[in-house]
Design an enzyme around this catalytic site. Structure first.
Site, PDB file in Angstrom:
ATOM      1  N   GLU A   1      55.400  79.032  66.233  1.00 53.90           N
ATOM      2  CA  GLU A   1      54.630  78.860  64.999  1.00 53.90           C
ATOM      3  C   GLU A   1      55.429  79.395  63.826  1.00 53.90           C
ATOM      4  OE1 GLU A   1      50.235  79.748  63.080  1.00 53.90           O
ATOM      5  OE2 GLU A   1      50.727  80.600  65.025  1.00 53.90           O
TER       6      GLU A   1
ATOM      7  N   ASP B   1      45.779  85.561  70.666  1.00 52.00           N
ATOM      8  CA  ASP B   1      47.191  85.213  70.509  1.00 52.00           C
ATOM      9  C   ASP B   1      47.684  84.323  71.650  1.00 52.00           C
ATOM     10  OD1 ASP B   1      47.920  86.977  68.111  1.00 52.00           O
ATOM     11  OD2 ASP B   1      47.026  88.408  69.504  1.00 52.00           O
TER      12      ASP B   1
ATOM     13  N   ASP C   1      53.395  82.380  69.696  1.00 49.76           N
ATOM     14  CA  ASP C   1      52.705  82.811  68.476  1.00 49.76           C
ATOM     15  C   ASP C   1      53.239  84.202  68.159  1.00 49.76           C
ATOM     16  OD1 ASP C   1      50.850  83.053  66.363  1.00 49.76           O
ATOM     17  OD2 ASP C   1      49.406  84.027  67.690  1.00 49.76           O
TER      18      ASP C   1
END
Length: 162
Positions: free
Chosen positions: A64, A137, A4
């Site tokens: 992502e 996160d 991420d």
């Protein structure tokens, strides 16, 4: 391995699949200081992801995709962190998949409009954890890894059906 990306905080998570069972091997965050120059921050992110990939030897990685941000400067910086993460994973010899936030939510919760709390709880349940992974996160990176594992299973089933 799921990533991420972010300039200040980059989440990472490595998930292993045993048949239908998923297990978290490691998760956490790479933090950079606002006192550092952007190139120094990006270098830290690259170095740490390479270190993690070397230490844990994941088979594949997923990152992502960047979602639209109203703050162009923030979006550009996150995009740079994302690019550095992809470069580090490629340097490690990993194949890399990319997933939108919507597809990650759908893969993890079955609902593309799931909120952060729903996502984190599903990550906890899918990985059989006693608590939601922290910080956020790290939980998000585990969700990216779970999405990739689910997508890989579907690709294999699709190939078998041909």
């Amino acid at each position: 391995m799921g990533i991420d990306p972010g300039t200040a905080t980059t989440g990472y998570g490595i998930v292993e699949a045993y048949g239908q069972e998923l297990r978290s091997l490691v998760s956490g965050v790479i933090r950079t200081s606002a006192d550092q120059t952007l190139p120094a921050r990006l270098h830290d992110i690259h170095r740490q992801i390479r270190r993690l990939a070397g230490e844990w030897q994941p088979d594949e990685a997923a990152v992502e995709e960047l979602f639209f941000s109203r703050n162009v400067r923030t979006a550009m910086n996150v995009g740079q962190a994302r690019g550095v993460a992809i470069l580090a994973l490629a340097d490690a010899g990993l194949s890399i998949a990319e997933y939108t936030p919507l597809s990650i939510k759908q893969a993890v919760t079955g609902y593309g409009s799931a909120d952060k709390t729903q996502m984190q709880e599903m990550v906890r349940l899918l990985l059989g954890l006693s608590e939601v992974p922290r910080p956020d996160d790290a939980a998000d990176a585990l969700a990216v890894a779970i999405c990739h594992l689910h997508s890989a299973r579907l690709r294999k089933l699709s190939e078998l059906a041909r």
